[in-house]
Design a protein around this motif. Structure first.
Motif, PDB file in Angstrom:
ATOM      1  N   THR A 133      -7.992  -8.821   0.394  1.00  0.00           N
ATOM      2  CA  THR A 133      -7.453  -8.850   1.749  1.00  0.00           C
ATOM      3  C   THR A 133      -5.939  -8.629   1.727  1.00  0.00           C
ATOM      4  O   THR A 133      -5.411  -7.896   2.555  1.00  0.00           O
ATOM      5  CB  THR A 133      -7.784 -10.190   2.434  1.00  0.00           C
ATOM      6  N   GLU A 183      -4.219  -6.940  -0.403  1.00  0.00           N
ATOM      7  CA  GLU A 183      -3.970  -5.523  -0.656  1.00  0.00           C
ATOM      8  C   GLU A 183      -4.272  -4.679   0.587  1.00  0.00           C
ATOM      9  O   GLU A 183      -3.564  -3.712   0.863  1.00  0.00           O
ATOM     10  CB  GLU A 183      -4.793  -5.038  -1.857  1.00  0.00           C
ATOM     11  N   ARG A 184      -5.301  -5.021   1.327  1.00  0.00           N
ATOM     12  CA  ARG A 184      -5.608  -4.294   2.581  1.00  0.00           C
ATOM     13  C   ARG A 184      -4.464  -4.429   3.578  1.00  0.00           C
ATOM     14  O   ARG A 184      -4.126  -3.468   4.276  1.00  0.00           O
ATOM     15  CB  ARG A 184      -6.912  -4.820   3.202  1.00  0.00           C
ATOM     16  N   ALA A 234      -1.578  -2.262   2.274  1.00  0.00           N
ATOM     17  CA  ALA A 234      -1.916  -0.844   2.465  1.00  0.00           C
ATOM     18  C   ALA A 234      -1.826  -0.455   3.935  1.00  0.00           C
ATOM     19  O   ALA A 234      -1.347   0.634   4.270  1.00  0.00           O
ATOM     20  CB  ALA A 234      -3.314  -0.555   1.916  1.00  0.00           C
ATOM     21  N   ALA A 235      -2.257  -1.339   4.817  1.00  0.00           N
ATOM     22  CA  ALA A 235      -2.169  -1.064   6.258  1.00  0.00           C
ATOM     23  C   ALA A 235      -0.705  -0.958   6.684  1.00  0.00           C
ATOM     24  O   ALA A 235      -0.332  -0.050   7.436  1.00  0.00           O
ATOM     25  CB  ALA A 235      -2.879  -2.155   7.052  1.00  0.00           C
ATOM     26  N   ALA A 284      -5.467  -3.232   9.310  1.00  0.00           N
ATOM     27  CA  ALA A 284      -6.139  -3.779   8.129  1.00  0.00           C
ATOM     28  C   ALA A 284      -7.550  -4.263   8.443  1.00  0.00           C
ATOM     29  O   ALA A 284      -8.317  -4.573   7.529  1.00  0.00           O
ATOM     30  CB  ALA A 284      -5.310  -4.921   7.545  1.00  0.00           C
TER      31      ALA A 284
END
Length: 184
Positions: A1, A3-4, A7-8, A30
Motif C-alpha cells: 500500500t 508503494e501504491r 507511485a500514485a 492510489a
C-alpha cells in the motif's frame, strides 16, 4: 500500500497539467481511502520527501557525474554548456516536483534540510571545478554558491507553469507557438 501511494503521487506530480497535488487526489489515484494514506504518511510533506528523494537519486546520471572529472580550460565553454543543458533538462522533467519542493521548503524544515543536503554534492562538485590549486576553497565556494544560485533561479523561472504564456504575451505571440532554445 505504501508503494501504491508513492507511485500514485509520482504519477500525479509527473503530469504538469494534472490535478492539484492534494492528499485526497493521491489517495484516489492510489485507490485507497484518505484515512489509510495517513497510516503511511502523517502529512503531505512526508510523502513529498519520499518522492523527492527518489527523483534526486537520478540527478547523478542526469548531470552530477559530468562534474566529477575536472574540465580542461580549453574545453571549459563546451563543458559548461553541456552541464547547464543537462541540469535544465532535469529541471524541466521534474519541474512540478521541484517547484513544490521550493515552495514547501519555505515553511517546512524537513524539506529545507533535505534541499540543502541534496544540493551539497552539486555545490561541492562546482567547487572542485573552480578550485585549481586545492588550496583555500573560500573563494571557489563563494563563486560556486553564486553560480548555483543563478542557474537554479533560471531553471526555476523558465520551468514555471506560466512562463511560456508570459513570454508569448510580452512578444505578442501565440503561447502555443512560442519556442526558443531556452524553453524547448
Amino acid at each position: 500500500t505504501r508503494e501504491r501511494i508513492v507511485a500514485a503521487a509520482e504519477r500525479l506530480i509527473a503530469d504538469p497539467d494534472g490535478p492539484p497535488i492534494l492528499l485526497t487526489n493521491i489517495a484516489r489515484e492510489a485507490g485507497i481511502r484518505l484515512t489509510n494514506l495517513y497510516l503511511y504518511f502523517p502529512d503531505f510533506e512526508e510523502l513529498l520527501l519520499v518522492v523527492l528523494k527518489r527523483v534526486m537519486e537520478t540527478a547523478e546520471s542526469a548531470y552530477l557525474d559530468m562534474l566529477r572529472t575536472r574540465w580542461p580550460d580549453e574545453d571549459l565553454g563546451q563543458h559548461c554548456t553541456t552541464f547547464l543543458w543537462a541540469h535544465y533538462r532535469f529541471w524541466r522533467t521534474h519541474a512540478r516536483l521541484l517547484h513544490m519542493r521550493n515552495r514547501v521548503a519555505d515553511t517546512d524544515v524537513r524539506l529545507l534540510e533535505y534541499r540543502q543536503e541534496a544540493t551539497q554534492p552539486l555545490l561541492d562538485l562546482l567547487v572542485f571545478q573552480m578550485a585549481s590549486d586545492g588550496g583555500d576553497l573560500a573563494a571557489p565556494r563563494m563563486m560556486a554558491t553564486v553560480v548555483l544560485t543563478g542557474f537554479e533561479r533560471v531553471a526555476t523561472v523558465v520551468t514555471a507553469p506560466h512562463f511560456r504564456q508570459s513570454v508569448a504575451r510580452s512578444e505578442g505571440e501565440d503561447p502555443d507557438l512560442v519556442t526558443s532554445g531556452l524553453i524547448d
